[in-house]
Design a protein around this motif. Structure first.
Motif, PDB file in Angstrom:
ATOM      1  N   ALA A   1       0.857  -1.050  -0.151  1.00  0.00           N
ATOM      2  CA  ALA A   1       0.062  -0.279   0.113  1.00  0.00           C
ATOM      3  C   ALA A   1       0.621   0.971   0.140  1.00  0.00           C
ATOM      4  O   ALA A   1       0.634   2.147  -0.561  1.00  0.00           O
ATOM      5  CB  ALA A   1      -1.189   0.023   1.135  1.00  0.00           C
ATOM      6  N   ASP A   2       1.888   1.409   1.237  1.00  0.00           N
ATOM      7  CA  ASP A   2       2.998   2.305   1.024  1.00  0.00           C
ATOM      8  C   ASP A   2       3.205   3.287  -0.520  1.00  0.00           C
ATOM      9  O   ASP A   2       4.258   3.573  -0.689  1.00  0.00           O
ATOM     10  CB  ASP A   2       3.641   2.710   1.823  1.00  0.00           C
ATOM     11  CG  ASP A   2       4.590   1.416   1.898  1.00  0.00           C
ATOM     12  OD1 ASP A   2       4.231   0.533   0.621  1.00  0.00           O
ATOM     13  OD2 ASP A   2       5.675   1.233   2.027  1.00  0.00           O
ATOM     14  N   VAL A   3       3.934   1.882  -1.460  1.00  0.00           N
ATOM     15  CA  VAL A   3       4.167   1.863  -2.637  1.00  0.00           C
ATOM     16  C   VAL A   3       2.999   2.206  -3.809  1.00  0.00           C
ATOM     17  O   VAL A   3       3.632   3.288  -3.939  1.00  0.00           O
ATOM     18  CB  VAL A   3       4.814   0.403  -3.649  1.00  0.00           C
ATOM     19  CG1 VAL A   3       4.980   0.424  -4.581  1.00  0.00           C
ATOM     20  CG2 VAL A   3       5.820  -0.278  -2.361  1.00  0.00           C
ATOM     21  N   LEU A   4       2.076   2.418  -3.918  1.00  0.00           N
ATOM     22  CA  LEU A   4       0.884   2.729  -3.771  1.00  0.00           C
ATOM     23  C   LEU A   4       1.044   4.309  -3.709  1.00  0.00           C
ATOM     24  O   LEU A   4       0.445   5.029  -4.662  1.00  0.00           O
ATOM     25  CB  LEU A   4      -0.301   2.136  -4.046  1.00  0.00           C
ATOM     26  CG  LEU A   4      -0.867   0.851  -5.134  1.00  0.00           C
ATOM     27  CD1 LEU A   4      -0.798   1.606  -6.603  1.00  0.00           C
ATOM     28  CD2 LEU A   4       0.237  -0.037  -5.630  1.00  0.00           C
ATOM     29  N   ALA A   5       0.551   4.424  -2.701  1.00  0.00           N
ATOM     30  CA  ALA A   5       0.622   5.840  -1.515  1.00  0.00           C
ATOM     31  C   ALA A   5       1.750   6.593  -2.896  1.00  0.00           C
ATOM     32  O   ALA A   5       1.675   8.036  -3.101  1.00  0.00           O
ATOM     33  CB  ALA A   5       0.357   6.310  -1.081  1.00  0.00           C
ATOM     34  N   MET A   6       3.427   6.586  -2.734  1.00  0.00           N
ATOM     35  CA  MET A   6       4.110   6.621  -2.885  1.00  0.00           C
ATOM     36  C   MET A   6       3.682   7.504  -4.708  1.00  0.00           C
ATOM     37  O   MET A   6       4.079   8.173  -4.945  1.00  0.00           O
ATOM     38  CB  MET A   6       5.016   6.497  -2.378  1.00  0.00           C
ATOM     39  CG  MET A   6       6.747   6.788  -2.991  1.00  0.00           C
ATOM     40  SD  MET A   6       8.035   5.400  -3.270  1.00  0.00           S
ATOM     41  CE  MET A   6       7.703   4.285  -5.040  1.00  0.00           C
ATOM     42  N   PHE A   7       3.192   6.147  -5.026  1.00  0.00           N
ATOM     43  CA  PHE A   7       3.084   6.760  -6.827  1.00  0.00           C
ATOM     44  C   PHE A   7       2.327   7.963  -7.065  1.00  0.00           C
ATOM     45  O   PHE A   7       2.245   9.161  -7.733  1.00  0.00           O
ATOM     46  CB  PHE A   7       2.672   5.625  -7.615  1.00  0.00           C
ATOM     47  CG  PHE A   7       3.950   4.539  -8.347  1.00  0.00           C
ATOM     48  CD1 PHE A   7       4.917   5.036  -8.637  1.00  0.00           C
ATOM     49  CD2 PHE A   7       4.048   3.507  -7.680  1.00  0.00           C
ATOM     50  CE1 PHE A   7       5.813   4.731  -9.176  1.00  0.00           C
ATOM     51  CE2 PHE A   7       5.199   2.364  -8.497  1.00  0.00           C
ATOM     52  CZ  PHE A   7       5.992   3.536  -9.334  1.00  0.00           C
ATOM     53  N   HIS A   8       1.210   7.951  -6.421  1.00  0.00           N
ATOM     54  CA  HIS A   8      -0.173   8.989  -5.803  1.00  0.00           C
ATOM     55  C   HIS A   8       0.562  10.299  -5.554  1.00  0.00           C
ATOM     56  O   HIS A   8       0.499  11.255  -6.544  1.00  0.00           O
ATOM     57  CB  HIS A   8      -0.761   8.954  -4.440  1.00  0.00           C
ATOM     58  CG  HIS A   8      -2.095   7.802  -5.394  1.00  0.00           C
ATOM     59  ND1 HIS A   8      -2.681   7.545  -6.759  1.00  0.00           N
ATOM     60  CD2 HIS A   8      -2.429   6.095  -5.106  1.00  0.00           C
ATOM     61  CE1 HIS A   8      -3.298   6.862  -6.854  1.00  0.00           C
ATOM     62  NE2 HIS A   8      -3.252   6.395  -6.379  1.00  0.00           N
ATOM     63  N   GLN A   9       1.072  10.067  -5.039  1.00  0.00           N
ATOM     64  CA  GLN A   9       2.103  11.503  -4.088  1.00  0.00           C
ATOM     65  C   GLN A   9       3.353  12.578  -5.571  1.00  0.00           C
ATOM     66  O   GLN A   9       2.586  12.953  -5.584  1.00  0.00           O
ATOM     67  CB  GLN A   9       3.027  11.124  -2.744  1.00  0.00           C
ATOM     68  CG  GLN A   9       3.858  12.158  -2.380  1.00  0.00           C
ATOM     69  CD  GLN A   9       4.379  12.221  -1.370  1.00  0.00           C
ATOM     70  OE1 GLN A   9       4.507  11.074  -0.548  1.00  0.00           O
ATOM     71  NE2 GLN A   9       5.317  13.227  -0.227  1.00  0.00           N
ATOM     72  N   GLN A  10       4.086  11.031  -5.840  1.00  0.00           N
ATOM     73  CA  GLN A  10       5.196  11.342  -6.890  1.00  0.00           C
ATOM     74  C   GLN A  10       4.192  12.261  -8.391  1.00  0.00           C
ATOM     75  O   GLN A  10       4.574  12.880  -8.618  1.00  0.00           O
ATOM     76  CB  GLN A  10       5.990  10.255  -7.034  1.00  0.00           C
ATOM     77  CG  GLN A  10       6.594   9.859  -5.834  1.00  0.00           C
ATOM     78  CD  GLN A  10       7.616   8.535  -6.598  1.00  0.00           C
ATOM     79  OE1 GLN A  10       7.062   8.459  -7.647  1.00  0.00           O
ATOM     80  NE2 GLN A  10       8.925   8.767  -5.726  1.00  0.00           N
ATOM     81  N   LEU A  11       2.915  11.523  -8.568  1.00  0.00           N
ATOM     82  CA  LEU A  11       1.760  11.941  -9.927  1.00  0.00           C
ATOM     83  C   LEU A  11       1.912  13.360  -9.501  1.00  0.00           C
ATOM     84  O   LEU A  11       1.983  14.066 -10.434  1.00  0.00           O
ATOM     85  CB  LEU A  11       1.288  11.568  -9.834  1.00  0.00           C
ATOM     86  CG  LEU A  11       0.797   9.551 -10.688  1.00  0.00           C
ATOM     87  CD1 LEU A  11      -0.206   8.916 -10.825  1.00  0.00           C
ATOM     88  CD2 LEU A  11       1.619   9.933 -11.742  1.00  0.00           C
ATOM     89  N   ALA A  12       1.636  13.856  -8.109  1.00  0.00           N
ATOM     90  CA  ALA A  12       1.539  15.333  -8.349  1.00  0.00           C
ATOM     91  C   ALA A  12       2.702  16.485  -8.036  1.00  0.00           C
ATOM     92  O   ALA A  12       2.398  17.166  -8.399  1.00  0.00           O
ATOM     93  CB  ALA A  12       0.705  15.442  -6.349  1.00  0.00           C
ATOM     94  N   GLU A  13       3.182  15.564  -7.780  1.00  0.00           N
ATOM     95  CA  GLU A  13       4.680  16.334  -8.069  1.00  0.00           C
ATOM     96  C   GLU A  13       5.161  16.151  -9.506  1.00  0.00           C
ATOM     97  O   GLU A  13       5.988  17.654  -9.668  1.00  0.00           O
ATOM     98  CB  GLU A  13       5.534  16.295  -7.078  1.00  0.00           C
ATOM     99  CG  GLU A  13       5.165  15.911  -5.267  1.00  0.00           C
ATOM    100  CD  GLU A  13       6.184  15.485  -4.245  1.00  0.00           C
ATOM    101  OE1 GLU A  13       7.296  14.851  -4.746  1.00  0.00           O
ATOM    102  OE2 GLU A  13       5.683  15.543  -3.667  1.00  0.00           O
ATOM    103  N   ASP A  14       5.627  14.669  -9.945  1.00  0.00           N
ATOM    104  CA  ASP A  14       6.444  15.165 -10.942  1.00  0.00           C
ATOM    105  C   ASP A  14       5.557  13.506 -11.735  1.00  0.00           C
ATOM    106  O   ASP A  14       6.200  12.737 -12.016  1.00  0.00           O
ATOM    107  CB  ASP A  14       8.040  15.515 -11.190  1.00  0.00           C
ATOM    108  CG  ASP A  14       8.451  15.225 -12.208  1.00  0.00           C
ATOM    109  OD1 ASP A  14       8.055  15.131 -13.099  1.00  0.00           O
ATOM    110  OD2 ASP A  14      10.116  15.501 -12.227  1.00  0.00           O
ATOM    111  N   THR A  15       5.142  13.799 -13.190  1.00  0.00           N
ATOM    112  CA  THR A  15       4.653  12.923 -13.687  1.00  0.00           C
ATOM    113  C   THR A  15       5.871  12.358 -14.359  1.00  0.00           C
ATOM    114  O   THR A  15       5.593  11.336 -14.208  1.00  0.00           O
ATOM    115  CB  THR A  15       3.395  13.789 -14.686  1.00  0.00           C
ATOM    116  OG1 THR A  15       2.259  14.017 -13.949  1.00  0.00           O
ATOM    117  CG2 THR A  15       2.333  12.736 -14.965  1.00  0.00           C
ATOM    118  N   GLU A  16       6.298  12.921 -15.327  1.00  0.00           N
ATOM    119  CA  GLU A  16       7.200  12.463 -15.895  1.00  0.00           C
ATOM    120  C   GLU A  16       8.319  11.942 -15.559  1.00  0.00           C
ATOM    121  O   GLU A  16       8.371  10.543 -15.729  1.00  0.00           O
ATOM    122  CB  GLU A  16       7.908  13.273 -16.969  1.00  0.00           C
ATOM    123  CG  GLU A  16       9.273  12.705 -17.751  1.00  0.00           C
ATOM    124  CD  GLU A  16       9.361  14.288 -18.658  1.00  0.00           C
ATOM    125  OE1 GLU A  16      10.795  13.722 -19.500  1.00  0.00           O
ATOM    126  OE2 GLU A  16       9.044  15.029 -18.590  1.00  0.00           O
TER     127      GLU A  16
END
Length: 263
Positions: A124-139
């Motif tokens: 779950a924490d890996v998915l949460a990290m991806f959600h957070q990263q998307l908001a900061e830098d999609t590429e």
């Protein structure tokens, strides 16, 4: 909005629809298609918001809606080959629209991607990290995801470069679409419905895959005893890239046995 998703079709014969994974697009299948187009009708489709369907929007970005949109665009019974998230979409089609499915092949996919109780998968924490990263830098998020997909492969650098070079040929998805698709990976639960699939069903896995770990294979076999499975040794999450010739051999041999199509 366009009436239906754009698809690309080449060749003649048994229709095979290829569905890509999260964050990418149908260009990822190009190397494989070059060797299949002389024997089959190969059809590729970009999911809504991805690749050639970058501008195609749907009201509810759900697994059920994606399945409906894909079959509406293909508009004929076909063999579905789905990678990762694409495997979920293809499985959903096989479960809910069996009349549209001649057979099902899932590649590095799982009926539920999230780790739950005794079910191996993405934490779950890996998915949460991806959600957070998307908001900061999609590429950067997509770039990091490519590296995770190739982890464990003996050809990790070549695999990542190959996938990146292929998918960058097309328009890249917006953050909102990536977030919605990631939510599908986080919440999808098709485990109990796998036994209802009555079409020929092949499941392909990578021995070193960290997103769909090999420990899940016997669990899925128990849920879908009518299916067959194959494990690519030393492969990670994209065996059709790292082990392309072996992937094509396995796929074509299975097709020949199931459909009498010469490989």
């Amino acid at each position: 909005m366009a009436e239906r998703l754009k698809i690309a079709s080449q060749g003649q014969g048994l229709a095979i629809v290829f569905i890509h994974g999260w964050g990418l697009n149908s260009a990822v299948w190009q190397p494989c298609l070059l060797q299949l187009v002389d024997k089959f009708q190969v059809i590729t489709v970009d999911l809504p918001g991805f690749g050639d369907n970058h501008a195609y929007s749907i009201q509810a970005y759900t697994l059920a809606e994606l399945a409906q949109q894909v079959t509406k665009a293909v508009a004929k019974p076909a063999l579905y080959v789905g990678w990762s998230l694409g495997g979920l979409v293809a499985s959903q089609i096989a479960i809910t629209q069996p009349e549209q499915v001649l057979g099902l092949v899932t590649v590095a996919s799982s009926p539920q991607f999230m780790a739950r109780d005794n079910w191996p998968g993405i934490k779950a924490d890996v998915l949460a990290m991806f959600h957070q990263q998307l908001a900061e830098d999609t590429e950067k998020t997509i770039s990091n995801f490519l590296k995770i997909q190739a982890l464990g492969s003996p050809s990790i650098r070549q695999d990542v470069k190959c996938i990146r070079d292929l998918v960058m040929q097309r328009q890249q998805p917006q953050r909102q679409v990536l977030d919605a698709a990631l939510q599908i990976l986080a919440t999808a639960q098709l485990s109990e419905q796998l036994s209802t699939i009555q079409r020929p069903f092949l499941r392909l896995y990578g021995q070193q895959d960290s997103l769909v770990p090999k420990q899940v294979i016997p669990l899925i076999t128990a849920l879908a005893p009518q299916s067959q499975s194959y494990l690519f040794k030393q492969a990670s999450h994209a065996p059709f890239i790292s082990h392309q010739q072996e992937f094509l051999t396995v796929l074509e041999d299975w097709i020949a046995k199931q459909f009498g199509t010469a490989s």
